[in-house]
Design an enzyme around this catalytic site. Structure first.
Site: not given
Length: 289
Positions: A190, A194
């Site tokens: 994750y 990002k």
């Protein structure tokens, strides 16, 4: 200054919307006569953003992977469309599927009343797990949704903006996790995705903000901190997690989803006319310790 740079400067000054000191302050946050695409539109942030855009005078095209919007918050979006007499559309769309994205955009452009002038890319997932055991297929899926999917929709919006010859603003939702690692949770995939969204926004802004002969498209990213939602409730059940997350913020609390309405409006609207390739971090001071 080189002659080609002079020509580029004159072109861009003529095409780019600029601050007007005579404009009422409230108009800087208005989105009248614009259609905005929102991905991940049935999620907590997506529904809040969609309703906010409708309240601010814009029409909204909502995209999400579900066949029909089933979240309890969707009624809030429909209510906002009725209350403010705005247009609202929903299309099922898997942002990972380039062919499906193209098909959906071919459908929606024939329906909209006002040209596409913006995007808020909220579509994203966060799968946790120790990196030493994290399945490679899960890693690829997360990157495909969070990063590749964001690119595919931004690309589709940009094509329609160029066809319509209008200016536009894109907000790619990243995360403070693109800057730091999160204590107490294993989110290597994750966090990587990002950080990629940050760089994607900067790169698209460089390309679409300075190319002579095309409309100006501003591209910025938004990096939320921890948001208290049903989605984070499970993680907060872990012993000590609540106090750790709260204590890691200078404001000593978690955010609520409504606190991202104004930042999104600012980035979409003319109030941020001189802002592109930037990241707006709304994290309660988490990254500044």
């Amino acid at each position: 200054m080189k002659e080609e740079n002079v020509h580029a400067l004159k072109y861009r000054e003529a095409k780019a919307p600029q601050g007007d000191p005579a404009s009422p302050v409230a108009s800087l946050f208005r989105l009248d006569d614009r259609t905005i695409v929102v991905t991940g539109a049935t999620g907590f942030l997506g529904t809040t953003v969609a309703a906010t855009i409708l309240e601010s005078g814009g029409d909204v095209v909502c995209l999400d992977v579900m066949e029909t919007p089933s979240s309890a918050d969707w009624k809030t979006v429909e209510k906002a469309a009725d209350q403010y007499s705005r247009n609202l559309w929903y299309y099922q769309c898997d942002v990972r599927d380039a062919a499906q994205v193209t098909s959906v955009f071919n459908k929606l452009v024939s329906k909209i009343e006002h040209p596409l002038r913006g995007l808020v890319g909220c579509a994203g997932v966060s799968d946790n797990g120790p990196a030493v055991d994290f399945p490679v297929d899960a890693f690829r899926r997360l990157l495909d949704i969070n990063l590749t999917g964001t690119f595919l929709v931004a690309q589709a919006v940009a094509k329609e903006v160029i066809k319509a010859n209008v200016s536009a603003s894109m907000v790619l939702v990243a995360s403070m996790s693109g800057y730091v690692s999160n204590k107490g949770v294993d989110t290597a995939a994750y966090n990587s995705s990002k950080a990629g969204v940050h760089q994607l926004a900067r790169s698209l802004a460089a390309e679409w903000g300075s190319r002579v002969g095309t409309p100006l498209i501003r591209v910025n990213s938004l990096s939320p901190g921890y948001i208290r939602t049903a989605a984070t409730a499970e993680a907060l059940q872990k012993p000590g997690m609540e106090s750790q997350w709260v204590g890691d913020n200078m404001l000593y609390r978690l955010s609520t989803v409504d606190e991202f309405r104004a930042p999104v409006l600012y980035l979409l609207g003319d109030g941020s006319s001189f802002m592109t390739a930037a990241d707006l971090r709304v994290d309660g001071g988490h990254c500044s310790w």
